[in-house]
Design an enzyme around this catalytic site. Structure first.
Site, PDB file in Angstrom:
ATOM      1  N   TRP A   1      -1.452  -1.078  -4.257  1.00  0.00           N
ATOM      2  CA  TRP A   1      -2.563  -0.135  -4.111  1.00  0.00           C
ATOM      3  C   TRP A   1      -1.936   1.194  -3.731  1.00  0.00           C
ATOM      4  O   TRP A   1      -1.336   1.304  -2.669  1.00  0.00           O
ATOM      5  CB  TRP A   1      -3.472  -0.679  -2.993  1.00  0.00           C
TER       6      TRP A   1
ATOM      7  N   MET B   1       3.517  -0.148  -2.227  1.00  0.00           N
ATOM      8  CA  MET B   1       3.299  -0.479  -3.640  1.00  0.00           C
ATOM      9  C   MET B   1       4.496  -0.035  -4.464  1.00  0.00           C
ATOM     10  O   MET B   1       4.969  -0.758  -5.341  1.00  0.00           O
ATOM     11  CB  MET B   1       2.043   0.204  -4.167  1.00  0.00           C
TER      12      MET B   1
ATOM     13  N   THR C   1       0.851  -1.188   0.000  1.00  0.00           N
ATOM     14  CA  THR C   1       0.000   0.000   0.000  1.00  0.00           C
ATOM     15  C   THR C   1       0.881   1.230   0.000  1.00  0.00           C
ATOM     16  O   THR C   1       1.872   1.271   0.737  1.00  0.00           O
ATOM     17  CB  THR C   1      -0.877  -0.002   1.277  1.00  0.00           C
ATOM     18  N   CYS C   2       0.511   2.221  -0.794  1.00  0.00           N
ATOM     19  CA  CYS C   2       1.196   3.508  -0.733  1.00  0.00           C
ATOM     20  C   CYS C   2       2.684   3.298  -1.065  1.00  0.00           C
ATOM     21  O   CYS C   2       3.004   2.738  -2.095  1.00  0.00           O
ATOM     22  CB  CYS C   2       0.974   4.062   0.664  1.00  0.00           C
ATOM     23  N   LEU C   3       3.592   3.678  -0.169  1.00  0.00           N
ATOM     24  CA  LEU C   3       5.012   3.440  -0.440  1.00  0.00           C
ATOM     25  C   LEU C   3       5.290   1.938  -0.635  1.00  0.00           C
ATOM     26  O   LEU C   3       6.183   1.554  -1.398  1.00  0.00           O
ATOM     27  CB  LEU C   3       5.860   3.981   0.723  1.00  0.00           C
TER      28      LEU C   3
END
Ligand SMILES: *[C@@H]1O[C@H](CO)[C@@H](O)[C@H](O)[C@H]1NC(C)=O
Ligand SMILES: *[C@@H]1O[C@H](CO)[C@@H](O)[C@H](O)[C@H]1NC(C)=O
Ligand SMILES: *[C@@H]1O[C@H](CO)[C@@H](O)[C@H](O)[C@H]1NC(C)=O
Length: 293
Positions: free
Chosen positions: A231, A126, A122-124
Site C-alpha cells: 500500500w 511497500m 506500507t509506504c517505504l
C-alpha cells in the site's frame, strides 16, 4: 484494570472469528535517520502504526533490528503477520531491509509449506516488498509530496482479496475522493513493473496513480499466490469519514489474514508493545507520537 480492558478489547473483536487465539503482529522498528530524533533512540515506531494494528484487533510485538538470525526464527513462530512501515532508509543495505529480508524468506518458506503468514508493506515498506521480490531496486522518481489522491483501480481490483470486503459506496468514494495520503519522492513506475517478469508473476497491481511529474506509479499490489500486500500511501491520513473507514477496513483485512496462521508459540506480555510508552514527538519529528527503542 488495564489488563482487563486489553483482554476485553482483544476478545471482543475475536469472538466471532475463525480463531480466538490470534498471535501478535510484528512491526519492525525503523531506523532513526533524522538528527532531531537521534537523542531519543536508534530505532522507532510511529504510534499511528501501532494504533492501526490494534484497530484491526491484534497486538503489536515490536522487533528490533540487532537480533541474530536464530532469534528472528524464534520470533517468527510467535507472530501472525508482519507490518513493514514507512521511513527513509536504503532498501538493500540498511538493517531494516536486511531484517525484513529474513522475515520475507521465512514467510515464503512457511507459505510454501502450507502455513499462512501475511506481510503488509506500507509506504517505504511497500517499496521494500517490491525490491525483495524483484531482487533489485527498480524505483524511480515519482514525486507525490503531501498529496491526497483517489486510487485508479485496475480490473484486477474487482477480483482482489484486499478490496473484496469494501462496501460499494466506499469503493466508489475510493476512486473519486482523495482518500489516500502520499508523501514520497520515489515509487515503482507502472512501466517498470510491467517490464519485470519477477514482479508481474508475483503481484497483481490493484491500483495506480499519477505523480506530480506525470509518471504513473503502482499504488496497491497484492500477491497472486502469497498473502503479501503493498500500500503506497500513508495509513492514517487523510481523516475524512471515508478515509477513516478505508483505513479501518484495511487494518481488519490484514489482521484477519493472520488468523489463518498456524503459529502457536506463546508470547510473553513483556515482548509486546504494552511495556513501552510512546512520547510526544511532533516538535522534533513528522509524527505526533512515537515509540523509541
Ligand atoms: C500539506 O498540505 C496541506 C494543505 O495543502 C498544508 O496545510 C500542510 O501544511 C502541508 N503539510 C506539509 C507537511 O507539507
Ligand atoms: C502495464 O500492463 C497492464 C496490464 O497488462 C496494461 O494495462 C498497461 O497498459 C501497461 N502499462 C504500461 C505503462 O506499460
Ligand atoms: C517537545 O515538547 C515536549 C513537551 O512539551 C518537551 O518536553 C520537549 O522538551 C520538547 N522537545 C523539543 C526537542 O523541543
Amino acid at each position: 484494570g488495564s489488563v482487563g480492558l486489553k483482554e476485553e478489547r482483544v476478545l471482543g473483536v475475536f469472538t466471532c472469528s475463525r480463531s480466538s487465539k490470534v498471535k501478535p503482529t510484528c512491526i519492525l522498528t525503523q531506523l532513526v535517520v533524522d538528527e532531531s530524533m537521534k537523542p531519543y533512540g536508534k530505532t522507532y515506531i510511529p504510534a499511528s502504526y501501532v494504533e492501526y494494528v490494534q484497530s484491526g484487533g491484534s497486538r503489536v510485538m515490536p522487533i528490533r533490528l540487532d537480533f541474530t538470525q536464530d532469534k528472528y526464527e524464534t520470533i517468527f513462530k510467535k507472530i501472525n503477520g508482519l507490518l513493514l512501515i514507512g521511513g527513509a532508509v536504503d532498501l538493500e543495505t540498511s538493517d531494516f531491509a536486511k531484517v525484513a529480508k529474513i522475515f520475507y524468506k521465512l514467510a515464503l518458506k512457511a507459505n510454501d509449506a502450507g502455513d499462512f503468514f501475511p506481510i503488509w508493506g506500507t509506504c517505504l515498506g511497500m517499496q521494500l516488498l517490491t525490491v525483495l521480490v524483484a531482487e533489485k531496486n527498480l524505483l524511480t522518481a515519482t514525486p507525490a509530496e503531501n498529496l491526497s489522491l483517489p486510487l485508479d483501480l485496475t480490473q484486477e481490483a474487482d477480483t482482489s482479496r484486499m478490496f473484496s470486503e469494501i462496501p460499494h459506496e466506499l469503493r466508489c468514494a475510493l476512486t473519486k475522493e482523495p482518500l489516500t495520503g502520499n508523501f514520497h519522492h520515489y515509487g515503482l513506475e507502472v512501466k517498470n513493473f510491467n517490464a519485470s517478469t519477477k514482479l508481474r508473476n508475483f503481484f497483481s497491481v490493484l491500483s495506480t496513480n499519477v505523480a506530480n511529474n506525470g509518471v504513473h506509479f503502482v499504488s496497491t499490489v497484492e500477491g497472486k499466490k502469497y498473502p503479501f500486500y503493498g500500500w503506497r500511501a500513508n495509513l492514517n491520513f487523510p481523516h475524512s469519514r471515508h478515509a477513516v473507514q478505508l483505513s479501518s477496513l484495511m487494518a481488519e483485512f490484514f489482521i484477519n489474514e493472520g488468523r489463518n496462521s498456524l503459529h502457536q508459540n506463546d508470547v510473553k506480555d513483556e515482548e509486546l508493545i504494552y511495556g513501552y510508552t510512546p512520547i510526544y514527538s511532533a516538535n522534533f519529528s513528522g509524527y505526533e507520537q512515537a515509540y523509541f527503542f
